[in-house]
Motif scaffolding. Structure first.
Motif, PDB file in Angstrom:
ATOM      1  N   TYR A  93       0.836  -1.201   0.000  1.00  0.00           N
ATOM      2  CA  TYR A  93       0.000   0.000   0.000  1.00  0.00           C
ATOM      3  C   TYR A  93       0.868   1.246   0.000  1.00  0.00           C
ATOM      4  O   TYR A  93       1.780   1.371   0.821  1.00  0.00           O
ATOM      5  CB  TYR A  93      -0.918  -0.028   1.230  1.00  0.00           C
ATOM      6  CG  TYR A  93      -1.814   1.169   1.373  1.00  0.00           C
ATOM      7  CD1 TYR A  93      -2.710   1.526   0.380  1.00  0.00           C
ATOM      8  CD2 TYR A  93      -1.778   1.942   2.529  1.00  0.00           C
ATOM      9  CE1 TYR A  93      -3.542   2.618   0.522  1.00  0.00           C
ATOM     10  CE2 TYR A  93      -2.613   3.037   2.688  1.00  0.00           C
ATOM     11  CZ  TYR A  93      -3.493   3.370   1.688  1.00  0.00           C
ATOM     12  OH  TYR A  93      -4.313   4.459   1.829  1.00  0.00           O
ATOM     13  N   ASP A  94       0.591   2.156  -0.914  1.00  0.00           N
ATOM     14  CA  ASP A  94       1.259   3.454  -0.975  1.00  0.00           C
ATOM     15  C   ASP A  94       0.196   4.510  -0.680  1.00  0.00           C
ATOM     16  O   ASP A  94      -0.579   4.882  -1.557  1.00  0.00           O
ATOM     17  CB  ASP A  94       1.885   3.673  -2.349  1.00  0.00           C
ATOM     18  CG  ASP A  94       2.650   4.988  -2.442  1.00  0.00           C
ATOM     19  OD1 ASP A  94       2.460   5.872  -1.570  1.00  0.00           O
ATOM     20  OD2 ASP A  94       3.417   5.147  -3.405  1.00  0.00           O
ATOM     21  N   PRO A  95       0.115   4.978   0.572  1.00  0.00           N
ATOM     22  CA  PRO A  95      -0.943   5.915   0.936  1.00  0.00           C
ATOM     23  C   PRO A  95      -0.814   7.284   0.274  1.00  0.00           C
ATOM     24  O   PRO A  95      -1.799   8.006   0.193  1.00  0.00           O
ATOM     25  CB  PRO A  95      -0.830   6.023   2.455  1.00  0.00           C
ATOM     26  CG  PRO A  95       0.546   5.584   2.779  1.00  0.00           C
ATOM     27  CD  PRO A  95       0.958   4.622   1.717  1.00  0.00           C
ATOM     28  N   SER A  96       0.359   7.624  -0.238  1.00  0.00           N
ATOM     29  CA  SER A  96       0.527   8.938  -0.860  1.00  0.00           C
ATOM     30  C   SER A  96      -0.312   9.079  -2.130  1.00  0.00           C
ATOM     31  O   SER A  96      -0.676  10.185  -2.508  1.00  0.00           O
ATOM     32  CB  SER A  96       1.999   9.206  -1.164  1.00  0.00           C
ATOM     33  OG  SER A  96       2.443   8.381  -2.221  1.00  0.00           O
ATOM     34  N   ASN A 105      -2.861   6.500  -2.684  1.00  0.00           N
ATOM     35  CA  ASN A 105      -3.958   5.557  -2.437  1.00  0.00           C
ATOM     36  C   ASN A 105      -3.936   4.378  -3.402  1.00  0.00           C
ATOM     37  O   ASN A 105      -4.943   4.012  -3.992  1.00  0.00           O
ATOM     38  CB  ASN A 105      -5.311   6.272  -2.496  1.00  0.00           C
ATOM     39  CG  ASN A 105      -5.461   7.239  -1.347  1.00  0.00           C
ATOM     40  OD1 ASN A 105      -5.098   6.931  -0.223  1.00  0.00           O
ATOM     41  ND2 ASN A 105      -5.974   8.416  -1.631  1.00  0.00           N
ATOM     42  N   GLU A 118      -3.158   0.304  -3.759  1.00  0.00           N
ATOM     43  CA  GLU A 118      -3.050  -0.879  -2.931  1.00  0.00           C
ATOM     44  C   GLU A 118      -3.158  -2.147  -3.760  1.00  0.00           C
ATOM     45  O   GLU A 118      -3.986  -2.252  -4.658  1.00  0.00           O
ATOM     46  CB  GLU A 118      -4.164  -0.875  -1.885  1.00  0.00           C
ATOM     47  CG  GLU A 118      -4.109  -2.059  -0.946  1.00  0.00           C
ATOM     48  CD  GLU A 118      -5.119  -1.955   0.184  1.00  0.00           C
ATOM     49  OE1 GLU A 118      -6.061  -1.148   0.063  1.00  0.00           O
ATOM     50  OE2 GLU A 118      -4.972  -2.676   1.167  1.00  0.00           O
ATOM     51  N   ALA A 143      -9.352   8.377  -1.015  1.00  0.00           N
ATOM     52  CA  ALA A 143      -9.044   8.999   0.264  1.00  0.00           C
ATOM     53  C   ALA A 143     -10.214   8.873   1.233  1.00  0.00           C
ATOM     54  O   ALA A 143     -10.032   8.672   2.422  1.00  0.00           O
ATOM     55  CB  ALA A 143      -8.679  10.462   0.062  1.00  0.00           C
ATOM     56  N   SER A 193     -10.325   5.030   2.434  1.00  0.00           N
ATOM     57  CA  SER A 193      -9.128   4.359   2.927  1.00  0.00           C
ATOM     58  C   SER A 193      -9.222   4.125   4.424  1.00  0.00           C
ATOM     59  O   SER A 193      -9.467   5.029   5.191  1.00  0.00           O
ATOM     60  CB  SER A 193      -7.888   5.208   2.620  1.00  0.00           C
ATOM     61  OG  SER A 193      -6.759   4.588   3.159  1.00  0.00           O
ATOM     62  N   ARG A 204      -6.617   2.593   5.969  1.00  0.00           N
ATOM     63  CA  ARG A 204      -5.234   2.382   6.392  1.00  0.00           C
ATOM     64  C   ARG A 204      -4.797   3.526   7.292  1.00  0.00           C
ATOM     65  O   ARG A 204      -5.069   4.681   7.024  1.00  0.00           O
ATOM     66  CB  ARG A 204      -4.298   2.343   5.179  1.00  0.00           C
ATOM     67  CG  ARG A 204      -4.558   1.198   4.284  1.00  0.00           C
ATOM     68  CD  ARG A 204      -4.141  -0.076   4.946  1.00  0.00           C
ATOM     69  NE  ARG A 204      -4.309  -1.151   3.986  1.00  0.00           N
ATOM     70  CZ  ARG A 204      -4.017  -2.380   4.230  1.00  0.00           C
ATOM     71  NH1 ARG A 204      -3.544  -2.737   5.378  1.00  0.00           N
ATOM     72  NH2 ARG A 204      -4.190  -3.292   3.322  1.00  0.00           N
ATOM     73  N   GLU A 237      -2.220   6.215   8.907  1.00  0.00           N
ATOM     74  CA  GLU A 237      -1.018   6.952   8.537  1.00  0.00           C
ATOM     75  C   GLU A 237      -0.096   6.903   9.745  1.00  0.00           C
ATOM     76  O   GLU A 237      -0.480   7.288  10.845  1.00  0.00           O
ATOM     77  CB  GLU A 237      -1.356   8.421   8.224  1.00  0.00           C
ATOM     78  CG  GLU A 237      -2.038   8.610   6.898  1.00  0.00           C
ATOM     79  CD  GLU A 237      -1.087   8.434   5.738  1.00  0.00           C
ATOM     80  OE1 GLU A 237       0.140   8.510   5.904  1.00  0.00           O
ATOM     81  OE2 GLU A 237      -1.593   8.233   4.634  1.00  0.00           O
ATOM     82  N   LYS A 277     -13.411  -2.079   4.491  1.00  0.00           N
ATOM     83  CA  LYS A 277     -13.067  -1.034   3.535  1.00  0.00           C
ATOM     84  C   LYS A 277     -14.291  -0.693   2.715  1.00  0.00           C
ATOM     85  O   LYS A 277     -15.068  -1.561   2.374  1.00  0.00           O
ATOM     86  CB  LYS A 277     -11.942  -1.505   2.616  1.00  0.00           C
ATOM     87  CG  LYS A 277     -10.675  -1.843   3.355  1.00  0.00           C
ATOM     88  CD  LYS A 277      -9.617  -2.331   2.394  1.00  0.00           C
ATOM     89  CE  LYS A 277      -8.365  -2.695   3.141  1.00  0.00           C
ATOM     90  NZ  LYS A 277      -8.370  -4.001   3.694  1.00  0.00           N
TER      91      LYS A 277
END
Length: 176
Positions: free
Chosen positions: A105-108, A110, A112, A139, A142, A144, A146, A163
């Motif tokens: 997952y790359d939250p920057s 979004n 996954e 966003a 999500s 997840r 941070e 989710k």
């Protein structure tokens, strides 16, 4: 129905793992670009996972690591990656095969990827083959967490919650 002798499900999973492999390979060479950072969840008991017994005791089934501020010696191969992180101010080297990864997952942005990884002790037949799912995350949906900068170096278990995003399962397209 016809049997899938080509095993598109396995080919698709390999392709999606290739995305993760390529991204981590680039980061190993040039570092993290912009605000990108990663939460990587893996099974600690999967074949090929090499972690200290101290970490394995703390995370007996799975754990999530964060690659953001304080990690070093990231090395990527065709079959997995290794990275050094600090856990409670104790440096640890982790070796993780891509086949053990359950989530990337790359939250920057979004982005996954989620993978169904069979447990090492479970026997598997053709109907239980690992299936990758690509999950678009927005966003607003999500779930997840941070990690604050001070916690980013430590790996903390991430509890999975419901989710709101739609999950596209490759298994839905597989003929049975």
């Amino acid at each position: 129905m016809a049997d899938d002798h080509i095993r598109y499900d396995i080919l698709a999973q390999d392709a999606l793992r290739g995305v993760m492999r390529k991204v981590l390979g680039e980061v190993a060479k040039t570092g993290l670009p912009g605000n990108h950072h990663f939460f990587i969840t893996f099974l600690t008991t999967a074949p090929g996972v090499r972690i200290s017994s101290r970490i394995r005791e703390r995370y007996p089934e799975q754990m999530t690591i964060v690659l953001q501020y304080q990690y070093w010696d990231l090395k990527v191969s065709e079959t997995g990656f290794e990275v050094s992180l600090s856990f409670s101010d104790i440096p640890e080297k982790l070796e993780i095969p891509f086949s053990a990864v359950r989530g990337f997952y790359d939250p920057s942005v979004n982005f996954e990827l989620e993978f169904d990884v069979p447990l090492a002790s479970a026997e598997q037949n053709d109907d239980d083959a690992p299936v990758a799912t690509l999950q678009p995350v927005t966003a607003a949906s999500s779930a997840r967490p941070e990690a604050p900068a001070s916690e980013a170096a430590d790996a903390e278990e991430v509890k999975e919650t419901g989710k709101g995003a739609d999950v596209v399962s490759l298994d839905a397209f597989r003929k049975k």
